[in-house]
Enzyme design. Structure first.
Site, PDB file in Angstrom:
ATOM      1  N   SER A 153     -10.171  -0.635   7.177  1.00 53.90           N
ATOM      2  CA  SER A 153      -9.378  -0.151   5.821  1.00 53.90           C
ATOM      3  C   SER A 153      -8.705  -1.671   5.345  1.00 53.90           C
ATOM      4  O   SER A 153      -8.573  -1.488   4.100  1.00 53.90           O
ATOM      5  CB  SER A 153      -8.331   0.863   5.913  1.00 53.90           C
ATOM      6  OG  SER A 153      -8.942   2.175   5.864  1.00 53.90           O
TER       7      SER A 153
ATOM      8  N   SER B 208      -9.717   1.786   3.108  1.00 50.35           N
ATOM      9  CA  SER B 208      -8.846   2.568   2.429  1.00 50.35           C
ATOM     10  C   SER B 208      -7.947   1.594   1.322  1.00 50.35           C
ATOM     11  O   SER B 208      -7.460   2.179   0.286  1.00 50.35           O
ATOM     12  CB  SER B 208      -8.216   3.406   3.033  1.00 50.35           C
ATOM     13  OG  SER B 208      -7.223   2.901   3.803  1.00 50.35           O
TER      14      SER B 208
ATOM     15  N   LYS C  61       0.851  -1.147  -0.016  1.00 54.17           N
ATOM     16  CA  LYS C  61      -0.088  -0.058  -0.222  1.00 54.17           C
ATOM     17  C   LYS C  61       0.810   1.424  -0.027  1.00 54.17           C
ATOM     18  O   LYS C  61       1.947   1.387   0.813  1.00 54.17           O
ATOM     19  CB  LYS C  61      -0.853  -0.114   1.149  1.00 54.17           C
ATOM     20  CG  LYS C  61      -1.875   1.107   1.226  1.00 54.17           C
ATOM     21  CD  LYS C  61      -2.783   0.773   2.386  1.00 54.17           C
ATOM     22  CE  LYS C  61      -4.113   1.994   2.606  1.00 54.17           C
ATOM     23  NZ  LYS C  61      -4.677   1.731   3.828  1.00 54.17           N
TER      24      LYS C  61
END
Lengths: 476, 101
Positions: A174, A150, A75
């Site tokens: 997330s 997210s 990420k």
């Protein structure tokens, strides 16, 4: 799709080289990712060079970890030395970290190959991966829908077969929610079990790096690689990395709590039925299920958003346009440079949360909002402690719905926040949770559920997830 | 009690947050924050008298390393990402006479 452990077994047996594996996945990304937008950047040359070096060590008989030679993606809020790390924000334009996050060092020490950086909501603030500067992530099952957020890029890339494993971060769901929306597996570890050094902070008392993969064994193997104490993160209080042993066959002594009130209102009918069917699967595997009412439910989202935004407003004050990242060029004074760089560098949701955080911390409102939220957090922690005297773990939905259409909730922040109802309490209490797929809704979109355990009970959660997998597969 | 977030409060929050928002964003945020803040006020219903605040999930907060002096980043690396710099320092706009609010 090959799992990460199957891939490493094939590499070890010399059926496939690390370089071939890296090439395969890069080809898949190049062919497929324009539709999904899961990747912000791909480091082809670096990955191939690393693959060659790792393959040499495999040839020499070295074994660095069970995931040696396996490609992975990270990420884009996790620092990678020499590789741009953007948090999907214009604010970090041109920023290239000069150091690795501890988890990135650990991936390299394990002989894993990082192929690229994954898309997300800007600064991890969102539940739909629509707020990033580099465009929305699309769900590989249906590209008109959100991949969740997210860590939407992490879940979408794994679901699309563009990467076998990924790292994400979970501040209020997330990792778990995008896994649920994309039909893959994720672990949000106990707060303090994985180093946050090099994770660009959103809300420091809630943030935790975790794993995304095709199944629980892959996620557990990766968690074993990234967990463990770190001199660079004093809040990483775990003694030693997790070790996950042999597969548990039966759950005969497991007592699992099911929060009855989570299933009463605001939950989609297909999600409800599918998660209740997953609970039945645990009974078939030998566990006993007992219903209870989860206390404080209606206060959890307010408490979470107050605390998360308060911490965000403080953490994001470091972005000043002077030391790194986006700088407004025409500012005549220092304060103008701060104000204009921040106003132009941050997107709307980030500014909304910074302003909200400033509000709840400001004189006159502090007691009614921030202090009250911290007291609510104390009550919640106490309730969870009480629940774990009765139960080994809790089974719950991950989100009240399956993946919704892109654009559907983006203009209504409160509606978006309500989607976090089942996930945020886990972060407020620092608990571990695994998200697992358990079926599909009438439109073919994946449904997930989560198992929540007490702090540092990852072994038990992984055992339970493994034992129930055959029953779930039969239902799915 | 309904709290009203008005233009004045928005300007105050902009100052606290070091932001200068364009007018259309300001209007939108005023309306969003009104909705959100009044939703957050739901916590007022909860009796928390005598409850100690908790800012961290666990009682055990830190696992400190030994207090040894270790090398940190060299200046060259620290400056590497700065948008404006000399070999030795960051260049920033004029600070004298700038009223930092």
């Amino acid at each position: 799709m090959k799992s990460a452990l199957e891939l490493s077994t094939a590499i070890k047996a010399k059926k496939l080289s690390t370089t071939e594996a890296v090439n395969d996945y890069i080809t898949k990304i190049e062919k497929n990712d324009a539709n999904i937008n899961a990747f912000i950047s791909v480091q082809r040359e670096q990955a191939l060079a690393k693959a060659e070096a790792v393959q040499k060590r495999i040839g020499a008989g070295e074994v660095l970890s069970p995931l040696m030679g396996v490609p992975i993606a990270v990420k884009d809020n996790i620092s990678t030395a020499g590789v741009a790390t953007t948090c999907a924000s214009k604010m970090l334009k041109g920023y290239t970290p000069v150091f690795n996050a501890t988890v990135v060092d650990k991936l390299e020490q394990a002989g894993m190959i990082i192929l690229g950086k994954l898309n997300m909501d800007e600064f991890a603030m969102g539940g739909s991966s629509e707020t990033g500067f580099f465009g929305e992530v699309r769900n590989p099952i249906d590209t008109s829908r959100t991949a969740g957020g997210s860590s939407g890029g992490s879940a979408a890339a794994v679901a699309a077969g563009e990467i076998p494993l990924a790292l994400g971060s979970d501040t209020g769901g997330s990792i778990r929610q995008p896994c649920s929306f994309c039909g893959v597996t994720g672990i949000k570890p106990t707060y303090g079990s994985v180093s946050r050094y090099g994770l660009l902070a959103y809300a420091s008392s809630l943030d935790q790096i975790g794993t995304v993969g095709l199944n629980i064994d892959d996620c557990a193997a990766l968690l074993a690689v990234i967990s463990g104490a770190d001199e660079k993160d004093s809040t990483c209080i775990i003694d030693k990395p997790f070790e996950f042993g042999a597969v548990t066959e039966r759950l005969d002594n497991f007592k699992i709590g099911l929060p009855r009130n989570y299933f009463e209102k605001g939950i989609d009918g297909d999600v409800k039925n599918s998660v209740l069917a997953a609970a039945k699967a645990f009974e078939e595997a030998g566990a006993s299920i007992e219903e209870f009412d989860m206390p404080l439910t209606e206060y959890i989202i307010p408490a979470y958003y107050i605390i998360a935004c308060a911490e965000a407003s403080s953490n994001l004050s470091r972005y000043d346009g002077l030391k790194y990242g986006y700088r407004h060029e025409d500012a005549a004074t220092l304060s103008q440079a701060y104000r204009l760089s921040r106003s132009e560098g941050f997107g709307l949701e980030v500014k909304r949360r910074i302003m909200l955080g400033s509000f709840v911390l400001s004189s006159g409102y502090y007691d009614a909002y921030y202090k009250k939220a911290l007291q609510t957090r104390a009550l919640l922690v106490k309730e969870y402690n009480r629940l774990f005297e009765r139960y080994d773990m809790i089974i719950s939905p991950v989100a009240p719905t399956t993946a919704y259409k892109l654009g559907e909730n983006i203009s209504d922040p409160l509606k978006m926040y309500m989607g976090d109802i089942y996930t945020v309490s886990v972060n407020l209490a620092g608990l571990p949770a695994v998200a697992l797929p358990c079926g599909f809704d009438s439109e073919g979109m994946p449904i997930g559920f989560q198992l929540i355990g007490k702090a540092f009970s990852e072994n038990k959660l992984v055992d339970a997830a493994r034992a129930v997998q055959p029953f779930l597969k039969r239902n799915g | 009690m309904n709290l009203v977030i008005d233009t004045e409060l928005i300007t105050y929050l902009e100052n606290l947050s070091y932001l200068t928002l364009p007018d259309d964003e300001k209007k939108g945020l005023e309306s969003d924050l009104n909705g959100i803040v009044n939703f957050l006020a739901k916590l007022n219903e909860l009796d928390t008298s005598g409850v100690e605040e908790r800012s961290h999930p666990f009682d055990e907060v830190n696992n400190f390393r030994d207090d040894e002096v270790l090398p940190s980043f060299v200046r060259e690396k620290i400056l590497q990402n700065a948008p404006h710099k000399t070999e030795e320092m960051l260049i920033v706009p004029k600070t004298v006479g700038d009223e930092l609010e």
